[in-house]
Design a protein around this motif. Structure first.
Motif, PDB file in Angstrom:
ATOM      1  N   TYR A 164       7.060   0.482  -2.756  1.00 48.24           N
ATOM      2  CA  TYR A 164       6.250   1.012  -3.850  1.00 48.24           C
ATOM      3  C   TYR A 164       4.913   1.351  -3.220  1.00 48.24           C
ATOM      4  N   ASN A 213       1.265   1.956  -4.006  1.00 46.92           N
ATOM      5  CA  ASN A 213       0.254   1.859  -5.048  1.00 46.92           C
ATOM      6  C   ASN A 213      -1.009   2.581  -4.587  1.00 46.92           C
ATOM      7  N   ASP A 242      -6.988   0.235  -9.339  1.00 50.48           N
ATOM      8  CA  ASP A 242      -5.722   0.962  -9.387  1.00 50.48           C
ATOM      9  C   ASP A 242      -5.964   2.400  -9.836  1.00 50.48           C
ATOM     10  N   VAL A 279      -3.559   4.486 -10.990  1.00 45.29           N
ATOM     11  CA  VAL A 279      -2.545   4.850 -11.994  1.00 45.29           C
ATOM     12  C   VAL A 279      -1.307   5.542 -11.400  1.00 45.29           C
ATOM     13  N   ASP A 314       1.481   6.496  -8.759  1.00 38.54           N
ATOM     14  CA  ASP A 314       2.124   5.749  -7.666  1.00 38.54           C
ATOM     15  C   ASP A 314       3.297   6.552  -7.113  1.00 38.54           C
TER      16      ASP A 314
HETATM   17 MG    MG Z   1      -0.532   1.660  -9.554  1.00 39.12          MG
END
Ligand code: MG
Length: 202
Positions: A103, A105, A121, A123, A125
């Motif tokens: 993943y 990020n 973060d 948002v 990804d």
């Molecule tokens: Mg994220």
């Protein structure tokens, strides 16, 4: 710099407020890589309504953006995960230890704090399967985040560029998708960590 086995707080800010805080075991902290580990079930702090109910995806992004919130108790429900960061780069590479791929990020480069690290973060990804096929994730939420004004056009372009850069890495299968971290596993003597003192001090 932290040492292997230290427990640090990894704090995610949302509009300047800590919204998700995870206790992470330090695997490596060097000029080359900041590698952190979290195991399934590790207790965390996370964004919740004023009644303490986790703010999850039952609400639209716009609703979650506007609703008053505080920190509540949470847990890491995903698979155990190694999170790799190149210092200064705007992304974390999450290696799922159940073998279900990666993943990516997209996030502000990690900053050091007294209790560990802090990021924000972004948002949007990416998800990467074991065979290297990849896809954007949360395009709809990223569009909503722009509508509510969390990212202006320049900031949104920077997020997309951070993702495009990751795509180049994925397609070349260069670090960390080469074999550098393939055989890593957590030290069996590591406890399930609590958040270290000072995790809530911004
Ligand atoms: Mg994220």
């Amino acid at each position: 710099m932290w040492s292997s086995g230290d427990v640090v707080a990894l704090r995610h800010l949302n509009a300047g407020r800590p919204s998700h805080i995870w206790p992470m075991l330090v695997v490596e902290d060097s000029a080359e890589v900041i590698a952190l580990y979290i195991g399934t079930g590790t207790p965390t702090k996370r964004r919740a309504t004023l009644d303490g109910i986790p703010l999850d995806r039952a609400l639209s992004y716009e609703e979650r953006y506007r609703v008053p919130w505080r920190l509540g108790d949470g847990a890491w429900f995903g698979s155990s995960c190694l999170q790799l960061h190149k210092p200064g780069e705007p992304r974390a590479w999450w290696r799922w230890l159940d073998g279900s791929g990666w993943y990516v990020n997209l996030q502000a480069p990690l900053r050091r704090t007294a209790s560990g690290f802090e990021t924000e973060d972004w948002v949007l990804d990416l998800v990467v399967a074991e065979d290297g096929t990849w896809a954007w994730k949360d395009e709809d939420e990223f569009a909503a985040a722009q509508r509510v004004g969390r990212f202006d056009a320049d900031a949104a372009a920077a997020v997309r560029a951070a993702g495009e850069e990751a795509v180049v890495t994925i397609e070349k299968r260069s670090w960390p998708l080469d074999d550098s971290w393939d055989t890593w596993c957590p030290d069996p003597s590591w406890p399930v960590p609590d958040l270290p003192e000072g995790w809530d001090v911004v």
